[in-house]
Design a protein around this motif. Structure first.
Motif, PDB file in Angstrom:
ATOM      1  N   ASN A  14      17.291   5.435 -13.704  1.00  0.00           N
ATOM      2  CA  ASN A  14      16.709   4.097 -13.778  1.00  0.00           C
ATOM      3  C   ASN A  14      17.144   3.165 -12.656  1.00  0.00           C
ATOM      4  N   ASP A  15      17.781   3.660 -11.611  1.00  0.00           N
ATOM      5  CA  ASP A  15      18.148   2.807 -10.473  1.00  0.00           C
ATOM      6  C   ASP A  15      16.890   2.369  -9.732  1.00  0.00           C
ATOM      7  N   ALA A  16      16.968   1.182  -9.129  1.00  0.00           N
ATOM      8  CA  ALA A  16      15.824   0.614  -8.407  1.00  0.00           C
ATOM      9  C   ALA A  16      16.259   0.258  -6.990  1.00  0.00           C
ATOM     10  N   PHE A  17      15.472   0.721  -5.988  1.00  0.00           N
ATOM     11  CA  PHE A  17      15.798   0.505  -4.587  1.00  0.00           C
ATOM     12  C   PHE A  17      14.759  -0.400  -3.940  1.00  0.00           C
ATOM     13  N   THR A  18      15.225  -1.397  -3.184  1.00  0.00           N
ATOM     14  CA  THR A  18      14.352  -2.327  -2.467  1.00  0.00           C
ATOM     15  C   THR A  18      14.879  -2.531  -1.055  1.00  0.00           C
ATOM     16  N   ALA A  52       0.850  -1.192   0.000  1.00  0.00           N
ATOM     17  CA  ALA A  52       0.000   0.000   0.000  1.00  0.00           C
ATOM     18  C   ALA A  52       0.888   1.245   0.000  1.00  0.00           C
ATOM     19  N   GLU A  53       0.342   2.319  -0.535  1.00  0.00           N
ATOM     20  CA  GLU A  53       1.061   3.589  -0.563  1.00  0.00           C
ATOM     21  C   GLU A  53       0.275   4.645   0.197  1.00  0.00           C
ATOM     22  N   GLU A  54       0.972   5.367   1.052  1.00  0.00           N
ATOM     23  CA  GLU A  54       0.351   6.511   1.722  1.00  0.00           C
ATOM     24  C   GLU A  54       0.356   7.710   0.784  1.00  0.00           C
ATOM     25  N   PHE A  55       1.510   7.904   0.106  1.00  0.00           N
ATOM     26  CA  PHE A  55       1.590   8.908  -0.948  1.00  0.00           C
ATOM     27  C   PHE A  55       2.698   8.528  -1.917  1.00  0.00           C
ATOM     28  N   ASP A  56       2.520   8.906  -3.154  1.00  0.00           N
ATOM     29  CA  ASP A  56       3.461   8.637  -4.241  1.00  0.00           C
ATOM     30  C   ASP A  56       3.049   9.499  -5.431  1.00  0.00           C
ATOM     31  N   PRO A  57       3.107  10.839  -5.293  1.00  0.00           N
ATOM     32  CA  PRO A  57       2.556  11.720  -6.322  1.00  0.00           C
ATOM     33  C   PRO A  57       3.235  11.620  -7.685  1.00  0.00           C
ATOM     34  N   GLN A  58       4.483  11.167  -7.737  1.00  0.00           N
ATOM     35  CA  GLN A  58       5.182  11.055  -9.015  1.00  0.00           C
ATOM     36  C   GLN A  58       5.137   9.627  -9.577  1.00  0.00           C
ATOM     37  N   ASN A  59       4.416   8.717  -8.898  1.00  0.00           N
ATOM     38  CA  ASN A  59       4.313   7.314  -9.327  1.00  0.00           C
ATOM     39  C   ASN A  59       5.677   6.660  -9.526  1.00  0.00           C
ATOM     40  N   THR A  60       6.536   6.812  -8.511  1.00  0.00           N
ATOM     41  CA  THR A  60       7.886   6.251  -8.589  1.00  0.00           C
ATOM     42  C   THR A  60       8.037   4.980  -7.763  1.00  0.00           C
ATOM     43  N   PHE A  61       6.979   4.578  -7.045  1.00  0.00           N
ATOM     44  CA  PHE A  61       7.034   3.360  -6.241  1.00  0.00           C
ATOM     45  C   PHE A  61       6.046   2.349  -6.805  1.00  0.00           C
ATOM     46  N   ALA A  62       6.542   1.144  -7.112  1.00  0.00           N
ATOM     47  CA  ALA A  62       5.684   0.064  -7.607  1.00  0.00           C
ATOM     48  C   ALA A  62       6.407  -1.259  -7.413  1.00  0.00           C
ATOM     49  N   SER A  63       5.652  -2.296  -7.183  1.00  0.00           N
ATOM     50  CA  SER A  63       6.212  -3.651  -7.075  1.00  0.00           C
ATOM     51  C   SER A  63       7.338  -3.726  -6.043  1.00  0.00           C
ATOM     52  N   ASN A  64       7.136  -3.088  -4.898  1.00  0.00           N
ATOM     53  CA  ASN A  64       8.104  -3.102  -3.794  1.00  0.00           C
ATOM     54  C   ASN A  64       9.411  -2.400  -4.128  1.00  0.00           C
ATOM     55  N   TYR A  76      18.729  -4.798   4.676  1.00  0.00           N
ATOM     56  CA  TYR A  76      19.550  -4.247   3.607  1.00  0.00           C
ATOM     57  C   TYR A  76      18.751  -3.243   2.786  1.00  0.00           C
ATOM     58  N   LEU A  77      19.403  -2.173   2.418  1.00  0.00           N
ATOM     59  CA  LEU A  77      18.907  -1.268   1.402  1.00  0.00           C
ATOM     60  C   LEU A  77      19.681  -1.622   0.137  1.00  0.00           C
ATOM     61  N   LYS A  78      18.951  -2.077  -0.876  1.00  0.00           N
ATOM     62  CA  LYS A  78      19.597  -2.496  -2.122  1.00  0.00           C
ATOM     63  C   LYS A  78      19.327  -1.500  -3.233  1.00  0.00           C
ATOM     64  N   LYS A  79      20.368  -1.241  -4.000  1.00  0.00           N
ATOM     65  CA  LYS A  79      20.288  -0.435  -5.212  1.00  0.00           C
ATOM     66  C   LYS A  79      20.569  -1.392  -6.358  1.00  0.00           C
ATOM     67  N   PHE A  98      11.403   1.350  -5.401  1.00  0.00           N
ATOM     68  CA  PHE A  98      11.440   2.783  -5.670  1.00  0.00           C
ATOM     69  C   PHE A  98      12.388   3.010  -6.838  1.00  0.00           C
ATOM     70  N   THR A  99      11.869   3.567  -7.917  1.00  0.00           N
ATOM     71  CA  THR A  99      12.662   3.922  -9.089  1.00  0.00           C
ATOM     72  C   THR A  99      12.479   5.415  -9.312  1.00  0.00           C
ATOM     73  N   PRO A 100      13.461   6.236  -8.915  1.00  0.00           N
ATOM     74  CA  PRO A 100      13.270   7.686  -8.885  1.00  0.00           C
ATOM     75  C   PRO A 100      12.892   8.334 -10.215  1.00  0.00           C
ATOM     76  N   GLY A 101      13.511   7.936 -11.304  1.00  0.00           N
ATOM     77  CA  GLY A 101      13.234   8.589 -12.576  1.00  0.00           C
ATOM     78  C   GLY A 101      13.926   9.933 -12.736  1.00  0.00           C
ATOM     79  N   VAL A 102      14.562  10.422 -11.679  1.00  0.00           N
ATOM     80  CA  VAL A 102      15.294  11.691 -11.685  1.00  0.00           C
ATOM     81  C   VAL A 102      16.632  11.456 -10.995  1.00  0.00           C
ATOM     82  N   SER A 103      17.721  11.801 -11.663  1.00  0.00           N
ATOM     83  CA  SER A 103      19.047  11.641 -11.056  1.00  0.00           C
ATOM     84  C   SER A 103      19.207  12.589  -9.882  1.00  0.00           C
ATOM     85  N   GLY A 104      19.973  12.157  -8.884  1.00  0.00           N
ATOM     86  CA  GLY A 104      20.246  13.019  -7.748  1.00  0.00           C
ATOM     87  C   GLY A 104      20.543  12.225  -6.498  1.00  0.00           C
TER      88      GLY A 104
END
Length: 165
Positions: free
Chosen positions: A132-136, A56-68, A98-101, A70-76
């Motif tokens: 395009n990095d993905a964090f889990t 479930a998502e409490e908030f995700d206004p840029q739709n960057t969280f899906a399928s467990n 673990y925080l995985k990238k 986080f894929t930012p879509g913006v470098s930084g």
């Protein structure tokens, strides 16, 4: 007569100013940002890695969280934090979060549980991301049996936001 130079000593920094030209070098945004949480308990097998399910998502206004993930879509640079509430932990059980990238670990915390009952694993870090990095979030536990990652927005959650640089 036009003012060609304003001296900083003459500005009241608590006032609000309306500018008609272009202002550069001011402000920024902390997006993308998200907060997801576990909506159902998850059984974590003994002596195994388990990717935590945030259904479930409490908030995700840029739709960057899906399928467990986080894929930012913006470098930084991003601040990421997660908490997993472990139920029925065994005495002297080994627990790691673990925080995985992508497929690599960027941060890890190990906790040897010194008693039975529920406890929390928490992790946070500032990470650099390409678009395009993905964090889990992954948990390993070795307590001699299965353990439940408990559900609820205040029990098991994952959140993050872009840092203004």
């Amino acid at each position: 007569m036009a003012i060609t130079k304003i001296q900083s000593e003459s500005l009241n920094l608590s006032d609000t100013y309306d500018f008609t030209g272009t202002v550069t070098g001011a402000g920024g945004v902390n997006t993308p940002l998200f907060r997801a949480y576990s909506s159902t308990g998850q059984t974590l097998s003994n002596n195994a890695d388990s990717t935590i399910v945030f259904g479930a998502e409490e908030f995700d206004p840029q739709n960057t969280f899906a399928s467990n993930t986080f894929t930012p879509g913006v470098s930084g640079k991003y601040f990421l934090k997660a908490c997993v509430r472990m139920g029925n932990g065994a005495d002297n059980g080994q627990n790691e979060i673990y925080l995985k990238k992508n497929s690599g670990v960027v941060a890890a915390i190990r906790l040897n549980n010194s008693g039975s009952g529920a406890f929390m694993l928490q992790i946070s870090d500032i990470v650099t991301s390409d678009t395009n990095d993905a964090f889990t979030i992954v948990v390993y536990q070795n307590s001699g049996g299965n353990v439940e990652a408990q559900s609820g927005s205040n029990q098991t959650w994952f959140t993050g936001f872009k840092i203004i640089e």
